[in-house]
Write a protein that holds these residues in place. Sequence first.
Motif, PDB file in Angstrom:
ATOM      1  N   UNK A   1      20.823 -37.955 -23.457  1.00  0.00           N
ATOM      2  CA  UNK A   1      21.498 -36.741 -24.116  1.00  0.00           C
ATOM      3  C   UNK A   1      20.400 -35.797 -25.031  1.00  0.00           C
ATOM      4  N   UNK A   2      20.934 -34.477 -25.122  1.00  0.00           N
ATOM      5  CA  UNK A   2      20.139 -33.763 -26.208  1.00  0.00           C
ATOM      6  C   UNK A   2      21.313 -33.321 -27.410  1.00  0.00           C
ATOM      7  N   UNK A   3      20.782 -33.417 -28.480  1.00  0.00           N
ATOM      8  CA  UNK A   3      21.580 -33.070 -29.639  1.00  0.00           C
ATOM      9  C   UNK A   3      21.525 -31.601 -29.993  1.00  0.00           C
ATOM     10  N   UNK A   4      22.846 -30.928 -30.412  1.00  0.00           N
ATOM     11  CA  UNK A   4      22.535 -29.437 -30.962  1.00  0.00           C
ATOM     12  C   UNK A   4      22.209 -28.317 -29.811  1.00  0.00           C
ATOM     13  N   UNK A   5      22.889 -28.484 -28.602  1.00  0.00           N
ATOM     14  CA  UNK A   5      22.385 -27.503 -27.623  1.00  0.00           C
ATOM     15  C   UNK A   5      23.773 -27.061 -26.815  1.00  0.00           C
ATOM     16  N   UNK A   6      23.546 -25.943 -26.123  1.00  0.00           N
ATOM     17  CA  UNK A   6      24.490 -25.708 -25.350  1.00  0.00           C
ATOM     18  C   UNK A   6      25.863 -25.183 -25.917  1.00  0.00           C
ATOM     19  N   UNK A   7      25.908 -24.682 -27.213  1.00  0.00           N
ATOM     20  CA  UNK A   7      27.076 -24.484 -27.827  1.00  0.00           C
ATOM     21  C   UNK A   7      27.919 -25.603 -28.440  1.00  0.00           C
ATOM     22  N   UNK A   8      27.122 -26.919 -28.235  1.00  0.00           N
ATOM     23  CA  UNK A   8      28.117 -28.216 -28.507  1.00  0.00           C
ATOM     24  C   UNK A   8      27.235 -29.010 -29.372  1.00  0.00           C
ATOM     25  N   UNK A   9      27.772 -30.073 -30.109  1.00  0.00           N
ATOM     26  CA  UNK A   9      27.067 -30.878 -30.979  1.00  0.00           C
ATOM     27  C   UNK A   9      26.022 -31.782 -30.152  1.00  0.00           C
ATOM     28  N   UNK A  10      26.442 -31.687 -28.729  1.00  0.00           N
ATOM     29  CA  UNK A  10      25.319 -32.455 -27.778  1.00  0.00           C
ATOM     30  C   UNK A  10      25.832 -32.132 -26.451  1.00  0.00           C
ATOM     31  N   UNK A  11      25.027 -32.261 -25.503  1.00  0.00           N
ATOM     32  CA  UNK A  11      25.144 -32.387 -24.186  1.00  0.00           C
ATOM     33  C   UNK A  11      24.696 -33.643 -23.555  1.00  0.00           C
ATOM     34  N   UNK A  12      25.173 -34.289 -22.773  1.00  0.00           N
ATOM     35  CA  UNK A  12      24.687 -35.487 -22.016  1.00  0.00           C
ATOM     36  C   UNK A  12      25.205 -35.612 -20.613  1.00  0.00           C
ATOM     37  N   UNK A  13      24.273 -36.421 -20.002  1.00  0.00           N
ATOM     38  CA  UNK A  13      24.912 -36.966 -18.512  1.00  0.00           C
ATOM     39  C   UNK A  13      25.994 -38.019 -18.728  1.00  0.00           C
TER      40      UNK A  13
END
Length: 300
Positions: A179-191
């Motif tokens: 996962x990556x935090x603070x990205x894509x307009x959300x708190x995080x994105x994750x597989x």
Amino acid sequence: MKSLLLSRFLLLLPWGLIVILLLDTDSSRAPLAPPARPPQQAAPRRPALPPIYAITPTYSRPVQKAELTRLANTFRQVARLHWVLVEDAARRSELVSRFVARAGLPCTHLHVPTPRRYKRPGLPRATEQRNAGLAWLRQRHQHLQPPQPGVLFFADDDNTYSLELFEEMRTTRKVSVWPVGLVGGRRYERPVVENGKVVGWYTGWRADRPFAIDMAGFAVSLQVILSNPKAVFKRRGSQPGMQESDFLKQITTVEELEPKANNCTKVLVWHTRTEKVNLGNEPKYHLDTVKIELCAESLT
Ligand code: UGA
Ligand code: MN
């Protein structure tokens, strides 16, 4: 006579006591011969850690030296990390050259300018710089015998990296994700992971991307980079935000991805973005008596 004997006895008594004491302490000591040592055992040889190559594009702006300082402070704590710093510039700057020399970790300093026509908002950034890093890595290893252990990671200069992230990516066999935090307009994105396999993506932006993941969300083994010599970041046909997906499509499949960070349930890297600095009070001409270095000299 008696008194003579008594006085002699009294005179010798302390000496006698001293001799007895000495003999006693001596006998309580360990024997002079050293104790038998256990047979020498060869220390078990631990295999060397695979090196991590972190490719970082960087460009001149007021926060540049601050970003690089933050990054070096993290990377210095990671074992066997080789930093490939690629300047978006027509030549190596003095600032980055000096910085690299004093960074306290293995560094390679490259440079390539982004063509002016691609320096526009909305267009992908750092394509040429990441490709220069890839070319350097391939050239360095092309004449060496496989298997060559190593892990490649694209580390933008403004993100925030936990040390745990490097422990996770170190064991990448082909391509690992997290996962990556603070990205894509959300708190995080994750597989999204089911039974140890990536089955989808939790994202708020263009969920139709084949690999809906930020640049900071994956690592690739050196072997995969070497056995796919044509895999590069492309300008032509690449839409904004699709660079990662376009690159990963060339080297792997979703089924093959290795989930890290506890089946992609922990954020170990944050897509932080440094606020644009307020330079509203900066004088038009240089007023200070000294010259202070903040970023690479602008060449334009
Ligand atoms: C997002 C992604 O996280 C990036 O990996 C991707 O390159 C970028 O979008 C994109 O649109 O291409 P973002 O925070 O918007 O990131 O991008 P920046 O952090 O501004 O730039 C990414 C990297 O490229 C940084 O290391 C930055 O120093 C470098 N860069 C940026 C250049 O080398 N030259 C530039 O003109 C701009
Ligand atoms: Mn960024």
